[in-house]
Write a protein that holds these residues in place. Structure first.
Motif, PDB file in Angstrom:
ATOM      1  N   SER A 219       0.836  -1.205   0.000  1.00 14.06           N
ATOM      2  CA  SER A 219       0.000   0.000   0.000  1.00 14.06           C
ATOM      3  C   SER A 219       0.875   1.261   0.000  1.00 14.06           C
ATOM      4  O   SER A 219       0.430   2.309  -0.464  1.00 14.06           O
ATOM      5  N   ARG A 222       4.396   1.195  -3.808  1.00 14.07           N
ATOM      6  CA  ARG A 222       3.763   1.041  -5.113  1.00 14.07           C
ATOM      7  C   ARG A 222       4.071   2.301  -5.905  1.00 14.07           C
ATOM      8  O   ARG A 222       4.584   3.275  -5.344  1.00 14.07           O
ATOM      9  N   ASN A 267      -5.116  -0.537  13.563  1.00 18.38           N
ATOM     10  CA  ASN A 267      -4.243  -0.198  12.434  1.00 18.38           C
ATOM     11  C   ASN A 267      -2.818  -0.724  12.626  1.00 18.38           C
ATOM     12  O   ASN A 267      -1.875  -0.168  12.084  1.00 18.38           O
ATOM     13  N   TYR A 303      -5.049   2.636  -6.832  1.00 16.32           N
ATOM     14  CA  TYR A 303      -5.674   2.924  -5.554  1.00 16.32           C
ATOM     15  C   TYR A 303      -6.438   4.221  -5.702  1.00 16.32           C
ATOM     16  O   TYR A 303      -6.044   5.089  -6.463  1.00 16.32           O
ATOM     17  N   ASN A 307      -7.997   7.713   1.018  1.00 14.52           N
ATOM     18  CA  ASN A 307      -7.940   6.493   1.811  1.00 14.52           C
ATOM     19  C   ASN A 307      -9.323   6.091   2.318  1.00 14.52           C
ATOM     20  O   ASN A 307      -9.692   4.918   2.285  1.00 14.52           O
ATOM     21  N   GLU A 310     -12.021   3.622   0.612  1.00 11.86           N
ATOM     22  CA  GLU A 310     -12.093   2.174   0.775  1.00 11.86           C
ATOM     23  C   GLU A 310     -13.363   1.786   1.527  1.00 11.86           C
ATOM     24  O   GLU A 310     -14.033   0.823   1.200  1.00 11.86           O
ATOM     25  N   THR A 396      -3.302   7.222   8.454  1.00 12.47           N
ATOM     26  CA  THR A 396      -3.973   6.681   7.280  1.00 12.47           C
ATOM     27  C   THR A 396      -5.498   6.766   7.324  1.00 12.47           C
ATOM     28  O   THR A 396      -6.112   7.224   6.388  1.00 12.47           O
ATOM     29  N   SER A 397      -6.089   6.313   8.407  1.00 11.24           N
ATOM     30  CA  SER A 397      -7.548   6.189   8.380  1.00 11.24           C
ATOM     31  C   SER A 397      -8.204   7.429   8.967  1.00 11.24           C
ATOM     32  O   SER A 397      -7.890   7.825  10.082  1.00 11.24           O
TER      33      SER A 397
END
Ligand SMILES: *[C@@H]1O[C@H](CO)[C@@H](O)[C@H](O)[C@H]1NC(C)=O
Ligand SMILES: *[C@@H]1O[C@H](CO)[C@@H](O)[C@H](O)[C@H]1NC(C)=O
Ligand SMILES: *[C@@H]1O[C@H](CO)[C@@H](O)[C@H](O)[C@H]1NC(C)=O
Length: 602
Positions: A219, A222, A267, A303, A307, A310, A396-397
């Motif tokens: 993730s 890339r 996480n 992607y 974020n 998702e 991230t979240s």
């Protein structure tokens, strides 16, 4: 890097117990000690010697050698020498090591090699052995027995030869070590994977390795990801395999810094011990391709930019943050952009996420909202009423826990505090914020609680300076997230809950704080925090020259926004409980019912 040759030699020559022979270089590693602190070998580059006693529970030789080892530590206390114990035993764990340490009074950090990969690469054979690493070369300068006092059958009253002490004394005197190796005694350590080394060439890239990398690394690694190189196929992985081994040994990757002994995190980015072993053993076997498909070459590497999409699909609203020209070099002051809420109606925000325009230069964003003051001293400034989620690498979240959100009024002004760090090329940053809203108001407003201690003062050269800050939670609540924050000199952090009944719990321990990763630790299960609980946040800083990120060890460092200043800052995400929820949670825990709100205190 690889010592295939010496491994083969060791396997063939029965009397040569060590693959890391005197004069061989020890590769860097980082391990957690049983006391919960994190230690990296190469941190000690300014010392004359780093000394290890191979410890193992229940070994009489270790128990017998430990007091003398501690005496040597005291004898060399004024010298540039560091002492560790190292436990690679298969059968020992943190609890049993701590028990043994308490019972036998060990007050030297025992580094826990849970995966055995460090002990394997050092080719440890017996507990009770000692070895000394010379930080000038990272080579083994002495290995063998501590002295000649102990034998298997009996022990002399006094040692007549002090091998370890002499070796250390030679090193602190800047002399070559006169006697660099001796035979040693101790309890054999079982390294099953060392015996099974030949089978590691059979570890399947296709079935075992690529899935670990796909789940844990891709993730970021890339195309256009934040990882420096993309894991696009086997050839890339093989090319970087020695680097993968190094960053895993030194715990730089995956970027997860919580001590696993405290808390469970939604996480969690860490690899399991088995994953670490599989990966490292495969690399040590030469990273063979083997049969089967290449999962990494077949992954869909597209992607969503967002974020939260998702979970929640595309954002409902996108707010442009004014573009900012960033010079190639120099210091850019904090930028504050005020933007009128463009949504046009009152909304409950479920998720808010910053999409950095240029990740290389955007260091962090803090987003708040409120009204512009129309009179008085602060006329024209924002009267802050709330916050939306910010941005920092590693966060991230962004969605708030289901059923919780933040009310954003139609007439609010949103302030974006942007911190940029020039990276050697001029660029224009055009960041955006995505906002996802609830159709129906959520049941609970989310409460952001911040801790801050602006009175911190870190003395010049202090390697382990500590300060604390605390907040008392006035009502029964659920705690979702904890985020410690410091700057370049941040070394470690933790949060302890002091409950009203007098008990304490370590909620989060970050023994190796890494400024590059501003992780917001999200509890797997939200934590019940009874009214009157005080949350104590502790921070440690390393203002010594050994901290490679430290811009100036001679500075006294105080609170400030720039990275060369410091912060003891924390962010927590709560929601308060309803009376019914609170009654139920207290009943389940056999606690008295909450009668009144506790005054909030700093
Ligand atoms: C170096 O080690 C030898 C024994 O191995 C010892 O005789 C000598 O005193 C040591 N040198 C120093 C400076 O301690
Ligand atoms: C590796 O796999 C091959 C083929 O399955 C097998 O014949 C061989 O015995 C394995 N080697 C080891 C050391 O396990
Ligand atoms: C989005 O966040 C989740 C949870 O933190 C994480 O597992 C996932 O890898 C992130 N996705 C991207 C594309 O960064």
């Amino acid at each position: 890097m690889f010592r295939i040759v010496s491994i083969l030699v060791a396997a063939c020559v029965a009397t040569s117990a060590w693959a890391v022979e005197v004069g061989e270089r020890v590769e860097n590693f980082r391990l957690l000690a049983h006391t919960g602190d994190s230690h990296e070998l190469y941190y000690h580059s300014n010392l004359d010697a780093v000394v290890f006693l191979v410890q193992g529970n229940g070994c009489p030789i270790v128990r017998n050698a430990a007091p003398r080892f501690a005496e040597l530590r005291d004898e060399f206390a004024d010298q540039k020498v560091k002492f560790f114990m190292l436990n690679s035993n298969l059968q020992d764990n943190r609890a049993s090591i701590t028990k043994e340490a308490n019972e036998f009074g060990y007050d030297i950090p025992i580094l826990m090699d849970d995966t055995q990969i460090i002990g394997e690469s050092l080719d440890l054979v017996r507990t009770g052995e000692v070895f000394v690493v010379d930080p000038k070369t990272w080579k083994v300068a002495y290995r063998g027995a501590l002295d000649d006092r102990l034998t298997y059958e009996n022990q002399k009253k006094e040692a007549s030869a002090h091998y370890l002490r002499d070796a250390i004394a030679n090193m602190t005197a800047g002399e070559p070590v006169a006697l660099a190796s001796t035979d040693s005694l101790g309890c054999l350590i079982n390294f099953p994977e060392k015996t099974a080394r030949a089978s590691h060439a059979n570890i399947s890239y296709s079935k075992d390795i690529a899935p670990i990398l796909a789940d844990n690394c891709v993730s970021c690694h890339r195309e256009d990801g934040i990882g420096p190189w993309a894991m696009t196929d086997y050839n890339m992985v093989r090319g970087f395999s020695l680097m993968i081994r190094e960053v895993v040994r030194t715990q730089r990757m995956p970027p997860w810094h919580a001590d696993p002994a405290h808390g469970e995190w939604a996480n969690d980015r860490s690899l399991s011990d088995d994953e670490v072993k599989t990966l490292v053993h495969w690399i040590e076997a030469g990273a063979p391709r083997g049969e089967g498909e290449d999962l990494l070459a077949n992954i869909d590497h597209t992607y969503s930019d967002w974020n939260a999409s998702e979970e929640l699909g595309d954002p409902d609203y996108i707010i442009d943050i004014p573009a900012m020209e960033i010079p190639a070099t120099g210091v850019v002051d904090y930028q504050y952009h005020l933007v009128d809420n463009p949504i046009g109606k009152d909304v409950w925000v479920h998720a808010a996420e910053i999409l950095p325009g240029d990740r290389a230069v955007l260091h962090h964003t803090i987003t708040t909202f409120g009204d512009i003051m129309t009179e008085g001293k602060y006329k024209g400034e924002l009267n802050r009423k709330g916050g939306l989620r910010g941005y920092a690498p590693g966060v991230t979240s962004q969605a708030y826990p289901e059923g919780t959100g933040t009310f954003l009024p139609a007439d609010a002004t949103i302030e974006f505090q942007m911190h940029y760090t020039p990276v050697g090329r001029a660029t224009v940053d055009e960041s955006k914020m995505g906002i996802w809203v609830y159709d129906e108001p959520p049941t609970h407003p989310i409460i952001s609680v911040f801790t801050a201690n602006p009175r911190i003062k870190i003395p010049p050269h202090a390697a382990n300076h500590m300060e604390t800050v605390e907040r008392t939670i006035p009502k029964d609540a659920l705690l979702f997230n904890l985020m410690p924050h410091a700057h370049f000199r941040g070394k470690a952090a933790n949060f302890i809950a002091k409950y009203p009944d007098g008990t304490e719990e370590m909620l989060l321990s970050v023994p190796h704080y890494d400024f590059n990763w501003q992780t917001d630790y999200q509890f797997k299960e939200p934590k019940f925090i009874p009214a009157g609980t005080t949350l104590v946040q502790t921070g440690w800083w390393d203002n010594s020259a050994q901290n490679k990120a430290n811009p100036d060890p001679s500075a006294e460092v105080t609170w400030g926004e720039q990275s060369w200043e410091e912060m003891l800052f924390g962010a927590m995400l709560f929601r308060f409980l309803t009376e019914e929820e609170s009654a139920q949670m207290r009943a389940e825990r056999g606690m008295d019912q909450q009668t009144q709100e506790v005054a909030s205190a700093r």
